[in-house]
Scaffold this motif. Structure first.
Motif, PDB file in Angstrom:
ATOM      1  N   CYS A   1       0.831  -1.213   0.000  1.00 41.55           N
ATOM      2  CA  CYS A   1       0.000   0.000   0.000  1.00 41.55           C
ATOM      3  C   CYS A   1       0.862   1.259   0.000  1.00 41.55           C
ATOM      4  O   CYS A   1       0.544   2.239  -0.697  1.00 41.55           O
TER       5      CYS A   1
ATOM      6  N   THR B   1       2.517   1.404  -3.710  1.00 44.87           N
ATOM      7  CA  THR B   1       1.596   1.549  -4.839  1.00 44.87           C
ATOM      8  C   THR B   1       0.932   2.923  -4.875  1.00 44.87           C
ATOM      9  O   THR B   1       0.807   3.532  -5.948  1.00 44.87           O
TER      10      THR B   1
ATOM     11  N   CYS C   1       1.423  -4.504 -19.061  1.00 38.77           N
ATOM     12  CA  CYS C   1       0.472  -3.703 -18.278  1.00 38.77           C
ATOM     13  C   CYS C   1      -0.314  -2.740 -19.172  1.00 38.77           C
ATOM     14  O   CYS C   1      -1.517  -2.519 -18.971  1.00 38.77           O
TER      15      CYS C   1
ATOM     16  N   PHE D   1      -3.883  -0.979 -17.893  1.00 35.30           N
ATOM     17  CA  PHE D   1      -3.671  -0.537 -16.521  1.00 35.30           C
ATOM     18  C   PHE D   1      -3.259   0.935 -16.477  1.00 35.30           C
ATOM     19  O   PHE D   1      -2.518   1.408 -17.331  1.00 35.30           O
ATOM     20  N   THR D   2      -3.728   1.636 -15.454  1.00 28.43           N
ATOM     21  CA  THR D   2      -3.237   2.979 -15.199  1.00 28.43           C
ATOM     22  C   THR D   2      -1.828   2.883 -14.614  1.00 28.43           C
ATOM     23  O   THR D   2      -1.357   1.791 -14.267  1.00 28.43           O
TER      24      THR D   2
ATOM     25  N   VAL E   1      -0.845   3.866 -11.685  1.00 28.29           N
ATOM     26  CA  VAL E   1      -0.933   3.379 -10.302  1.00 28.29           C
ATOM     27  C   VAL E   1      -1.130   1.861 -10.285  1.00 28.29           C
ATOM     28  O   VAL E   1      -0.503   1.150  -9.483  1.00 28.29           O
ATOM     29  N   GLU E   2      -1.986   1.362 -11.172  1.00 31.38           N
ATOM     30  CA  GLU E   2      -2.208  -0.089 -11.248  1.00 31.38           C
ATOM     31  C   GLU E   2      -0.945  -0.812 -11.702  1.00 31.38           C
ATOM     32  O   GLU E   2      -0.625  -1.906 -11.206  1.00 31.38           O
ATOM     33  N   TYR E   3      -0.210  -0.194 -12.614  1.00 31.73           N
ATOM     34  CA  TYR E   3       1.076  -0.742 -13.058  1.00 31.73           C
ATOM     35  C   TYR E   3       2.042  -0.837 -11.884  1.00 31.73           C
ATOM     36  O   TYR E   3       2.705  -1.866 -11.691  1.00 31.73           O
ATOM     37  N   LYS E   4       2.117   0.219 -11.073  1.00 32.24           N
ATOM     38  CA  LYS E   4       2.972   0.167  -9.880  1.00 32.24           C
ATOM     39  C   LYS E   4       2.511  -0.942  -8.935  1.00 32.24           C
ATOM     40  O   LYS E   4       3.347  -1.626  -8.322  1.00 32.24           O
ATOM     41  N   GLY E   5       1.212  -1.115  -8.824  1.00 31.95           N
ATOM     42  CA  GLY E   5       0.689  -2.182  -7.972  1.00 31.95           C
ATOM     43  C   GLY E   5       1.169  -3.546  -8.413  1.00 31.95           C
ATOM     44  O   GLY E   5       1.533  -4.394  -7.591  1.00 31.95           O
ATOM     45  N   VAL E   6       1.181  -3.780  -9.723  1.00 30.89           N
ATOM     46  CA  VAL E   6       1.662  -5.058 -10.265  1.00 30.89           C
ATOM     47  C   VAL E   6       3.149  -5.239  -9.973  1.00 30.89           C
ATOM     48  O   VAL E   6       3.591  -6.299  -9.501  1.00 30.89           O
TER      49      VAL E   6
END
Length: 371
Positions: free
Chosen positions: A34, A37, A73, A78-79, A81-86
């Motif tokens: 958390c 990301t 991604c 993916f946005t 932020v979603e890319y960073k999450g992955v």
């Protein structure tokens, strides 16, 4: 900021009690995910956003596996932020599974990792991903180590091959990672020969005018030619970006870890302590690389901080770890094991607070909900 610092404090305190709790490990990993990301506005965010949104601009400056992950991604829409999450899910899975597998007290090791280098990794995404692959390769350095001091297996075995594959994969994420192949030297060779090779390598790197051409051959095979070759150029060597300051925390950490390993060797006579000494000796090569090329080579030593913590913690018996009545050598070890981490934080914080630490504490989409 309050909720983040309070959460970190709680996780650290719990790690000292629940040293091998799977639930606490998962909670620590989720917390770190958390943080990483949803933090925004840190030092390298603009660069990574550009890499993600404008692939063509960075085609020759991005290593092949890192570029592939971006393309995957983007394919799924993916946005950023979603890319960073992955990416950070991959990083933390590799780190946590390795720590759980190799360390007797994984939650203590993860707590040390949380403070440093993880805060830096939140900004340095590419370096963090390559380092996580390197962390995964720890198992092939530590596997089946002989307990006797002078017994080494000089022949190439399966674990050596897997370690090499991991480093090649890490190099396809961050080109400088290929230098971690040097860790096969302490694994395969004895203490004295390890010292001799470390001295020769350092002298060669500092004195040689040909090392940059050798490095450029390697770089050409793994991507990021333009960016990496810039560090090797004469112009960069004369620029204001060159400095030798990062040698200080490396030398300090090596001295502290060597002291700990000497204490533990005299106490346990476990060959892991000798392995730890040899790893730190061969990694003095980072000092010569900084002197000759770039201060950024401190990251290669940074990648072994967790490795040192794992080896050291494993040398402390369960009957001695964080007990009121603890033998003096183990008490000294417990006091010193996190000192290199503390010193790295002390060394870097003044220069990176506004660009790395402040965003993590104050600029997080998720934790701002609690403000």
């Amino acid at each position: 900021m309050t909720i983040i610092l309070l959460s970190m404090l709680i996780l650290v305190l719990l790690s000292l009690i629940l040293k091998r709790s799977k639930t606490l490990t998962i909670a620590t990993v989720v917390f770190m995910w958390c943080l990483a990301t949803f933090t925004y506005g840190n030092a390298d965010e603009v660069i990574y956003q550009s890499r993600y949104s404008d692939i063509g601009l960075w085609e020759n400056d991005t290593e092949y596996i890192f570029l592939l992950l971006i393309k995957i991604c983007r394919f799924f829409g993916f946005t950023f932020v979603e890319y960073k999450g992955v990416i950070f899910a991959i990083i933390l899975i590799l780190v946590s599974l390795t720590t759980w597998k190799l360390c007797k007290y994984p939650n203590i090791a993860l707590s040390i990792f949380l403070f440093y280098p993880f805060f830096m990794y939140i900004s340095q995404i590419r370096n963090a991903l390559s380092a996580s692959v390197f962390v995964f390769s720890y198992r092939y350095l530590l596997i089946n180590e002989n307990k006797q001091l002078n017994v080494t297996n000089k022949y190439v075995n399966k674990s050596d091959v897997f370690f090499t594959i991991c480093i090649i994969l890490a190099t396809l994420i961050h080109t400088a990672s290929f230098i971690w192949l040097l860790l096969l030297v302490p694994k395969k060779l004895g203490f004295k020969l390890n010292v001799i090779i470390a001295i020769i390598l350092n002298l060669f790197i500092v004195a040689s005018s040909n090392i940059s051409s050798i490095a450029q051959i390697v770089i050409s095979k793994f991507g990021a030619q333009t960016r990496m070759e810039g560090y090797l150029s004469g112009t960069y060597q004369l620029s204001s970006y060159r400095n030798y300051g990062t040698i200080i925390p490396i030398v300090f950490s090596i001295m502290i870890f060597m002291l700990i390993y000497v204490i533990l060797w005299k106490t346990t006579h476990d060959n892991k302590a000798i392995l730890g000494m040899k790893i730190n000796i061969i990694l003095t090569v980072c000092v010569s690389l900084i002197l000759r090329y770039s201060s950024e080579f401190y990251r290669l030593y940074e990648g072994t901080m967790l490795l040192n913590a794992i080896i050291i913690l494993n040398l402390i018996p369960k009957t001695e770890i964080l007990k009121i009545k603890t033998k003096i050598p183990y008490f000294i070890t417990e006091c010193l094991v996190s000192l290199p981490t503390v010193y790295f934080i002390h060394f870097f914080i003044p220069g990176i607070y506004s660009t790395v630490v402040f965003p993590v504490l104050y600029q997080n989409y998720l934790f701002q909900i609690f403000n």
